[in-house]
Scaffold this motif. Structure first.
Motif, PDB file in Angstrom:
ATOM      1  N   LEU B 151       0.862  -1.180   0.000  1.00 49.86           N
ATOM      2  CA  LEU B 151       0.000   0.000   0.000  1.00 49.86           C
ATOM      3  C   LEU B 151       0.898   1.230   0.000  1.00 49.86           C
ATOM      4  O   LEU B 151       1.604   1.488   0.976  1.00 49.86           O
ATOM      5  N   PRO B 154      -1.886   5.024   0.277  1.00 49.77           N
ATOM      6  CA  PRO B 154      -3.176   4.846  -0.387  1.00 49.77           C
ATOM      7  C   PRO B 154      -4.200   5.916  -0.029  1.00 49.77           C
ATOM      8  O   PRO B 154      -5.146   6.138  -0.782  1.00 49.77           O
ATOM      9  N   TYR B 183       3.174  -0.994   4.195  1.00 45.12           N
ATOM     10  CA  TYR B 183       2.403   0.237   4.053  1.00 45.12           C
ATOM     11  C   TYR B 183       3.375   1.412   4.039  1.00 45.12           C
ATOM     12  O   TYR B 183       4.217   1.539   4.920  1.00 45.12           O
TER      13      TYR B 183
END
Lengths: 219, 237
Positions: B151, B154, B183
């Motif tokens: 991610l 995002p 992330y």
């Protein structure tokens, strides 16, 4: 009115457009997305027919398509027939004459697609070929349609190339622009006027269509 | 399954040189100032960029090894990758977007229910909000049953309220997923909220002191100032 010439013109333009869409798409893809040595040379070569006088293109096509030229010779040994003065011959001529008008809008449409979309397709498991068919083509439809309309219009207007390669055989190679020329040569202004007039609404309608497509692609 | 990577790549202004690993059911947050090489690292994991040197190993599979000249294509790594934007194909509606690479199209309905976007399934991406687009992008990535979920900021393009909501949904989701999650963010609050492990990356290298310095120091010059501005703003909310 010379309906036969109009029919040959429309048939030629339709075949040219259909074939060119298929040929031009991979060329436009190469020019839009890949880098390789000699790319600018290839690009210039693709656009060359736009920069050359039609009679020059016609001259070289005669050279290669005549029974002594390599294309004409190969064709003759395959089928026994000639390429010059046939519908197939003028179709090839028309395709080469219109290549730039197919490749240029398609390349522009392909280039506009965000690269990250393509990368996402790769990450999602699509091969480059599948990405071309499932992502690039559906997102370039207005550019492809614009290319088709341009090619169609450009081919119904072809004259010099076709006259050199195909001559003027009714029902085979005598297209409307040649019919107009011949009618004027024989002082038959009424016949020339009829065919000429039939072009105006067709061309006008297609130009309106191009404008519409360009507006759509901008939004 | 664990993802383990050791990556070196020469960039224009600095060199990336990091090693890390992240286990299943765990979320590693890569944090650092913008332009510090985080996205390049993620793209190397996805196979979209090639490291100059190093290895990427997922479980028993070697995805990249410069010594053995192995470089598995992005197509074959089977991972989920959610970008800041641009995940969704503009010509498809949300349902078709999420089902684009789905192993089982029926699961997409369940994912849409989970992310509360079922009522938008027939809408095109440009007809829904940024938050709804990102929800759909996560569904798209999950529908492929990814072995690894990446991610990359995002929620950065979203407003603060939406971002906070999605952050919580993601934390809930984490418990249901069995793959490692990486992330990327430059937001310290987000990192502290989500992370099982934190990997601060500054100018391409792991810098464990960065967060501490950024929170405690007055914005000074150089890297610290660059990183400090955004988290400080985020603390206001």
């Amino acid at each position: 009115m010379d309906y036969l010439a109009l029919y040959v013109t429309l048939k030629l333009a339709l075949v040219t457009t259909a074939v060119l869409m298929v040929i031009a798409a991979p060329i436009a893809y190469l020019l839009a997305y890949t880098r390789f040595p000699g790319k600018s040379l290839l690009e210039a070569l693709v656009y060359l027919p736009m920069a050359l006088p039609p009679t020059v293109i016609g001259f070289y096509l005669i050279i290669v398509m005549s029974p002594k030229g390599f294309v004409g010779h190969a064709w003759e040994s395959l089928t026994g027939g000639s390429l010059l003065f046939t519908f197939l011959g003028i179709t090839i001529a028309s395709i080469i004459y219109s290549i730039p008008f197919a490749v240029s809008p398609m390349k522009a449409a392909f280039s506009k697609i965000d690269r990250r979309l393509l990368e996402n397709a790769y990450v999602l498991g699509l091969s480059k070929r599948a990405t071309f068919l499932r992502v690039i083509i559906p997102n370039s439809l207005s550019g492809i349609a614009a290319a088709a309309v341009l090619v169609f219009l450009h081919s119904i207007g072809a004259f010099g190339v076709l006259l050199m390669v195909g001559g003027s055989i009714p029902g085979e190679t005598k297209v409307a622009s040649i019919a107009i020329y011949e009618a004027v040569e024989t002082m038959n202004y009424q016949a020339a006027g009829m065919i000429a007039l039939s072009f105006i609404p067709i061309s006008y309608a297609f130009l309106l269509l191009i404008n519409k497509l360009n507006e759509d692609s901008r939004t | 399954m664990t993802i383990a990577a050791s990556l070196k790549k020469r960039l224009k202004y600095f060199d990336v040189d990091v090693s890390f690993s992240c286990a299943s059911k765990s979320m590693m947050v890569m944090i650092g100032p913008s332009g510090g090489g985080k996205t390049t690292i993620i793209r190397m994991l996805a196979g979209l960029e090639t490291p100059d040197e190093g290895q990427v190993i997922f479980g028993d599979d070697v995805w990249f090894d410069s010594d053995r000249r192995i470089n598995v294509t992005p197509q074959k790594r089977r991972l989920g990758y959610v970008f800041q934007d641009y995940n969704l194909f503009p010509h498809l509606n949300l349902l078709d977007n999420a089902a684009f690479a789905a192993t089982d199209k029926k699961e997409v309905d369940a994912l849409f229910d989970l992310f509360k976007i079922s009522h938008l399934r027939k809408r095109k991406p440009h007809m829904v909000s940024g938050g709804e687009r990102q929800r759909c992008a996560i569904c798209q990535a999950l529908a492929r049953h990814p072995r690894l979920l990446l991610l990359d900021e995002p929620f950065s393009a979203l407003d603060v309220i939406t971002r906070r909501g999605l952050r919580e949904e993601l934390k809930d989701l984490k418990g249901k997923l069995s793959c490692p999650i990486i992330y990327v963010t430059h937001d310290i609050n987000e990192a502290l909220f989500l992370a099982d492990e934190i990997l601060p990356v500054v100018e391409g290298k792991n810098d464990d002191g960065w967060m501490q310095r950024t929170i405690t120091r007055e914005p000074g010059t150089g890297t610290t100032a660059k990183g400090a501005r955004e988290p400080r703003l985020a603390l206001v909310y």
